[in-house]
Write an enzyme that holds these catalytic residues in place. Sequence first.
Site: not given
Lengths: 483, 340
Positions: A323-325
Amino acid sequence: MLFNTFQFFVFFSIVVSLYYALPHRRRWILLLSASLYFYAAYKPINILLLFLTLIVDYTAGRLMEASQTKPAKLTVLFTSIAINVLVLFSFKYLGFTMVTTNYILDFLGLSQYHVTPIHLDLPVGISFYTFQSMSYVIDAYRKQVTVEKDPLLYFTYVTFFPQLVAGPIERAHHLLPQFRTEHFLSYDRFRYGLQISLWGMFKKVVIADSLSVVVNTVYNNPHDFDGLSLFIATLFFAIQIYCDFSGYSDIAIGVAKMLGFDLMTNFRQPYLARSIADFWQRWHISLTTWFRDYVYIPLGGNRVSPLRWATNVSIVFLLSGIWHGANFTFVIWGALHAAYFLIGRFTEWPRAHLITLLRLRWVPGLVPLIEWGVTMLLVVLGWIFFRANTVTDAFYIVGHVLDFRGANVSAIFDLGLPRFEMAMAFFWIVFLMGVDYCLFNQPFWVKRLWSARIFRHLCYQVLFWAIAFFGVFKEVQFIYFAF
Amino acid sequence: MQSEQAVPLKASVQAAFILRGMGVFLLEVVALWFVFYWLWSAFPYIRPGVQVIVDAKVEEMAKGELFAGAKPDQAKVAFFGHSQVLSGFVSDEFDRLSGGSTSSYNLGLPGENEYVGVIERMAAAGNKATHIFLILPWPAPPPARSLWYRLTHQIKWYESDDPIIHSIFPFRTMPRDLAVFLALSRGKGGVVAFYNYSREAAEMTLKDRGYYFIEGQSFYPNDQLPEDWTLSTDKPDEVYAREIVASGPDFDKLEALAKKYNFQYYLVPTYQRRHWRAAPPPINEETVKQLDGKPLFHVLGPDYWRYPNKDFADHVHTNEPGAIHYTTDLWNLTKHLFKK
């Protein structure tokens, strides 16, 4: 529009003045217009994508309400989720997937089938508003929220500018009804809103943005620096990301509070955690609870076999990393935290036994100190993967970060911050940890001091002048805007 | 529509409380602002040497007396640029070489690449320059902003917050300046001695009509870089070309100022270490082409002259003999402009 700009200050001053001047039933028009302008200010064209998400999920809610059968509702739910995930995937993960595919093709000796990676510009806040909007549809399916009939009110809920681009990821049952409630101007709420915004601003422009200079210098060329420099940059990143993201959340909460809205707490002094499980109850709480409610519990949560439970936990942490990257560094970061969490749980009994055996509790405060120290070491180790540009860089840093042989102390002044700023950086870190300690433990003497008006005013002035004297006003973007 | 719990106090009363609270806070801020401003103004020489020089020159310029002692028939030369001008152009030497036909002033401001506004302030303050020497290009015009550009870029009301915060709190570097001042003063004979030293440096710069040798960055014997001294960023095989665009708001402003105050611009060479880049052509044809048909702008000489390391005190700035060397070359290049 960044919170840490004069542009936002003027924008918000106008919005808040008009908001309370308007009658309640007209206020949502102002909030929706202001929110759309706020979002468009980042890049006007991205608003089309935001509209797509809004229309899909609003329609999904209405269709679900109109559907009589469970299969029909499920079809609507999955269609909505599929569209949301597809949009998110296209903008965030398509390029990454194509590059990864090429690596696999190379590995299999099929280089002739290479695809040309497509890298689309990531619209600011896409992960946040997509998750918020998706949670509404899932909650509507579960009948945990009343389907909103008014499309514009629904749009106002998702686009509400304080939390639009970097959270907290609000749930419909918490935020949506607040748009129907009339909010009266309240001195106490306003004062609290200003206080928390000031504190958030301080964390962002004074601490996070100062430290970012060192972090960027070292992490962009880690091979050029010795162990001590890598250690300092890593420590600084741990503080930077906390101050950057919790600073944003504080300003969001404060700004919403001044408008009469309550947003959920997103951080609760995470660097005072004494275990990884504890850390995740204090860090980015709105995302953690999102994954808990919409991934972990549907997978069976902890009411399954230990092996299945471990799998569920791993899935949640890996998804959280992704989700973060779109980078393997985030996957490793998620995997590391999954490992920490599971090992922490599976070793609870032996650790307790060891503590008793070594009689560590005989020394007051020693066990909490060890627990805190180990937790911080693990968290900071994880941040290396989170911040490093590549997996190779991350492993290089991990291999050298504690190698202080031949360390040149004066070299720390070549990391981008001159001596005075470097000294101030360390001072602010100690200050921050002191304030967090007081906020969490709320010692009697602090409560007593805080109740004195003169002390409160002194604190406001210290923060204000710290921002004026030491703040970085070069429009450094919030880290989480990239997620 | 639902209503929140019972309204504790009328909105107008709450608003009055909020305004009063914010008013008290702002009053405290204003009071402290005056205290800080007073401290900042009262002790100007605790600022970094560079800033002291800039402030002294800007103050002198604001008085409108840069050419107060000049005779009416003398050409008034104002030389604009950054720290290379500051440490490279010896006004007194230039005027001596001209045999009294010029009265020149070094307006090199360290750390400042923007000079259009400075020229405007100089002229507006009544400093009647006739010849403006420049070494730096003016800012190029911003790119044309199409609808697509606007749709895909940030909406900004202004460029940056940094100048705004500096103008609201001009003293915001004071804690840093004070800390650095106190740290440096230990090696300069104490606080009072160092304070006086800074004041004298500023006074000397004004006495030398803006020229200042940057002693603080000179770390080699006799203020000379060793002859074999190089930087890893040096590219002795490449030529650097100054890029001039004769259009845009800054160019228009320069042109308007020249017309209004009756002066002309001369793009003159800057100076560099011999190892820095290869020798440039005798004149930059592209610049000449750009300024063709612009009678108020003239190009003189190459983009830069290359000097041996012995003329440099550090990797960028000349030492005193280097400054004389540069000033002499400049006189030889421009002497046809001035009648003896």
